[in-house]
Design an enzyme around this catalytic site. Structure first.
Site, PDB file in Angstrom:
ATOM      1  N   CYS A  88       0.817  -1.219   0.000  1.00 32.46           N
ATOM      2  CA  CYS A  88       0.000   0.000   0.000  1.00 32.46           C
ATOM      3  C   CYS A  88       0.850   1.268   0.000  1.00 32.46           C
ATOM      4  O   CYS A  88       0.611   2.191  -0.784  1.00 32.46           O
ATOM      5  CB  CYS A  88      -0.978  -0.006   1.168  1.00 32.46           C
ATOM      6  N   HIS A 141      -1.949   1.320   7.110  1.00 33.10           N
ATOM      7  CA  HIS A 141      -2.461   1.177   5.744  1.00 33.10           C
ATOM      8  C   HIS A 141      -2.788   2.559   5.192  1.00 33.10           C
ATOM      9  O   HIS A 141      -3.219   3.452   5.931  1.00 33.10           O
ATOM     10  CB  HIS A 141      -3.716   0.297   5.750  1.00 33.10           C
ATOM     11  N   HIS A 157      -5.599   1.219  -3.431  1.00 33.79           N
ATOM     12  CA  HIS A 157      -4.660   0.771  -2.401  1.00 33.79           C
ATOM     13  C   HIS A 157      -4.258  -0.667  -2.717  1.00 33.79           C
ATOM     14  O   HIS A 157      -4.793  -1.286  -3.639  1.00 33.79           O
ATOM     15  CB  HIS A 157      -5.299   0.884  -1.016  1.00 33.79           C
TER      16      HIS A 157
END
Length: 185
Positions: A88, A141, A157
């Site tokens: 990510c 993330h 992502h």
């Protein structure tokens, strides 16, 4: 006498190996300099061709989003930053770097950059940060906002199971894991 001749031959053969190594290293160094020059010239050509592809009517955010979208479908690879595998933060890092915006390589460090903004103020090109509950109680993330439609935010992502994908923030999992939004540009 034979022993002395034998010892002299061995000494000469060892010294011969050593001098040939030096010659190889010198030759390698000179080709390395030539290669650097060629690479530098090629980099300028590549840079010019990349700049030619940037459409002046598009904003930097639109160009970054377009760049990130080329990785859609790429498999997940921890620490990855190429089409052979991407994580990510690697996706966000490389997408911004392609347009001369240098960010930290790790999502929790990225979350210290730019301005924190509320969800109602986000726009395309902004970053979303998440705490998915893995290992630490901190951001782990990141996603790049690519679209906002009907109060729902679409972001690109990389996930461990599906690789580089787009998701919607209103999905239960992502809404629960959402931590903050930041504007870099």
């Amino acid at each position: 006498m034979k022993k002395i001749v034998f010892i002299i031959i061995i000494i000469l053969s060892f010294s011969g190996c050593k001098s040939s190594k030096r010659a190889k290293n010198k030759k390698k160094a000179s080709t390395e300099i030539i290669n650097r020059k060629i690479i530098s010239e090629n980099a300028n050509t590549v840079e010019n061709s990349i700049n030619d592809k940037i459409e002046p009517s598009k904003s930097k955010a639109e160009n970054i989003i377009e760049y990130a979208k080329q990785f859609e479908g790429v498999r997940y690879k921890w620490g990855g930053t190429t089409k052979s595998g991407m994580d990510c933060s690697g996706l966000v890092y490389e997408s911004f770097r392609a347009y001369d915006v240098i960010l930290p390589r790790i999502s929790r460090d990225m979350a210290k950059r730019g301005d924190k903004i509320s969800l109602k103020d986000v726009s395309t090109g902004d970053l979303l940060f998440f705490n998915t509950g893995n290992r630490r109680n901190s951001i782990n993330h990141v996603g790049l906002i690519i679209n906002i439609r009907d109060n729902n935010i679409e972001f690109i992502h990389a996930t461990t199971n599906n690789g580089v994908i787009t998701s919607w923030l209103n999905e239960d999992y992502w809404l629960k894991a959402f931590t903050e939004a930041r504007r870099i540009l």
